[in-house]
Design a protein around this motif. Structure first.
Motif, PDB file in Angstrom:
ATOM      1  N   SER A  37      49.323 -55.638 -72.846  1.00 42.55           N
ATOM      2  CA  SER A  37      48.742 -56.979 -72.952  1.00 42.55           C
ATOM      3  C   SER A  37      47.605 -56.961 -73.968  1.00 42.55           C
ATOM      4  N   ASP A  38      47.113 -58.149 -74.273  1.00 40.56           N
ATOM      5  CA  ASP A  38      45.871 -58.244 -75.024  1.00 40.56           C
ATOM      6  C   ASP A  38      44.752 -57.675 -74.154  1.00 40.56           C
ATOM      7  N   ILE A  39      43.687 -57.256 -74.795  1.00 40.54           N
ATOM      8  CA  ILE A  39      42.480 -56.826 -74.087  1.00 40.54           C
ATOM      9  C   ILE A  39      41.606 -58.059 -73.919  1.00 40.54           C
ATOM     10  N   ILE A  40      41.187 -58.319 -72.676  1.00 37.80           N
ATOM     11  CA  ILE A  40      40.356 -59.489 -72.401  1.00 37.80           C
ATOM     12  C   ILE A  40      39.001 -59.052 -71.853  1.00 37.80           C
ATOM     13  N   GLU A  41      37.996 -59.883 -72.038  1.00 39.40           N
ATOM     14  CA  GLU A  41      36.669 -59.610 -71.486  1.00 39.40           C
ATOM     15  C   GLU A  41      36.503 -60.426 -70.209  1.00 39.40           C
ATOM     16  N   THR A  42      35.998 -59.776 -69.166  1.00 40.91           N
ATOM     17  CA  THR A  42      35.892 -60.427 -67.859  1.00 40.91           C
ATOM     18  C   THR A  42      34.564 -60.098 -67.181  1.00 40.91           C
ATOM     19  N   GLU A  43      34.253 -60.929 -66.219  1.00 44.51           N
ATOM     20  CA  GLU A  43      33.078 -60.697 -65.383  1.00 44.51           C
ATOM     21  C   GLU A  43      33.370 -59.563 -64.411  1.00 44.51           C
ATOM     22  N   ASP A  49      26.314 -56.717 -60.445  1.00 44.69           N
ATOM     23  CA  ASP A  49      25.123 -56.382 -61.236  1.00 44.69           C
ATOM     24  C   ASP A  49      25.451 -55.235 -62.202  1.00 44.69           C
ATOM     25  N   GLN A  50      26.286 -55.547 -63.193  1.00 46.54           N
ATOM     26  CA  GLN A  50      26.717 -54.554 -64.164  1.00 46.54           C
ATOM     27  C   GLN A  50      27.282 -55.275 -65.387  1.00 46.54           C
ATOM     28  N   PRO A  51      27.487 -54.558 -66.482  1.00 47.54           N
ATOM     29  CA  PRO A  51      28.012 -55.197 -67.698  1.00 47.54           C
ATOM     30  C   PRO A  51      29.425 -55.740 -67.519  1.00 47.54           C
ATOM     31  N   ARG A  52      29.796 -56.659 -68.428  1.00 47.16           N
ATOM     32  CA  ARG A  52      31.137 -57.237 -68.436  1.00 47.16           C
ATOM     33  C   ARG A  52      32.173 -56.160 -68.764  1.00 47.16           C
ATOM     34  N   PHE A  53      33.391 -56.407 -68.325  1.00 49.41           N
ATOM     35  CA  PHE A  53      34.496 -55.476 -68.530  1.00 49.41           C
ATOM     36  C   PHE A  53      35.404 -55.922 -69.652  1.00 49.41           C
ATOM     37  N   ILE A 121      41.762 -61.992 -61.286  1.00 51.35           N
ATOM     38  CA  ILE A 121      42.184 -62.645 -62.519  1.00 51.35           C
ATOM     39  C   ILE A 121      42.240 -61.648 -63.676  1.00 51.35           C
ATOM     40  N   PHE A 122      41.361 -60.637 -63.649  1.00 53.18           N
ATOM     41  CA  PHE A 122      41.331 -59.653 -64.737  1.00 53.18           C
ATOM     42  C   PHE A 122      42.553 -58.741 -64.727  1.00 53.18           C
ATOM     43  N   VAL A 123      43.315 -58.746 -63.650  1.00 49.43           N
ATOM     44  CA  VAL A 123      44.590 -58.035 -63.593  1.00 49.43           C
ATOM     45  C   VAL A 123      45.739 -59.006 -63.863  1.00 49.43           C
ATOM     46  N   ILE A 124      45.728 -60.130 -63.181  1.00 54.00           N
ATOM     47  CA  ILE A 124      46.862 -61.053 -63.232  1.00 54.00           C
ATOM     48  C   ILE A 124      46.995 -61.736 -64.588  1.00 54.00           C
TER      49      ILE A 124
END
Length: 153
Positions: A37-43, A49-53, A121-124
């Motif tokens: 898949s494309d690489i997406i940025e997620t919360e 309390d950590q950086p975005r993925f 959502i970051f998986v689906i």
């Protein structure tokens, strides 16, 4: 040859390089990567309390059993310096088996399908990009339908 879907995530260091390195290491283990898949940025999820993925999902073919695949993915995480300090905490790489064909497997340290994937959502979202018609073996609905239900929340 069994089709497997593996989720990749990173929020420490050069996140994109980490994901691409993990994909290359998966290939080096003789696992045939079919689609990415494309690489997406997620919360962050869970511990927020950590950086975005950055997240992605790949489809692969392998002769490894589910247990052998889990061991291989954990070896890759270890090689890449993954440290497990906080549940759902920061990590340079995270590799999870989401689906292994239509297998339902429930052991203490390995559950297939991944027990919480349908809520993430970051998986689906990236999974829907490469396998929207795949039917979740427990929920008996397509990835596209799961994504639609997540989008409506």
């Amino acid at each position: 040859m069994p089709d497997v879907f593996i989720a990749l995530g990173s929020n420490v260091g050069d996140r994109e390089v980490n994901i691409k390195t993990a994909i290359e290491k998966i290939r080096q283990r003789g696992i045939k990567v079919v689609k990415i898949s494309d690489i997406i940025e997620t919360e962050p999820y869970g511990y927020v309390d950590q950086p975005r993925f950055l997240n992605a999902v790949l489809q692969a073919e392998t002769l490894l059993s589910p247990r052998e695949l889990l061991n291989t993915l954990q070896e890759i995480e270890k090689e890449m310096g993954r440290e497990r300090k906080i549940k759902w905490g920061p990590r340079n790489i995270d590799l999870d088996i989401i689906f292994y064909n239509g297998l339902i497997f429930n052991d203490e340290d390995l559950k297939i399908p991944h027990p919480d994937a349908h809520n993430r959502i970051f998986v689906i979202k990236p999974l829907a990009q490469i396998a929207e018609d795949f039917i979740h073996p427990v929920l008996k609905i397509t990835v596209k339908e799961i994504l639609k239900s997540l989008d409506s929340k």
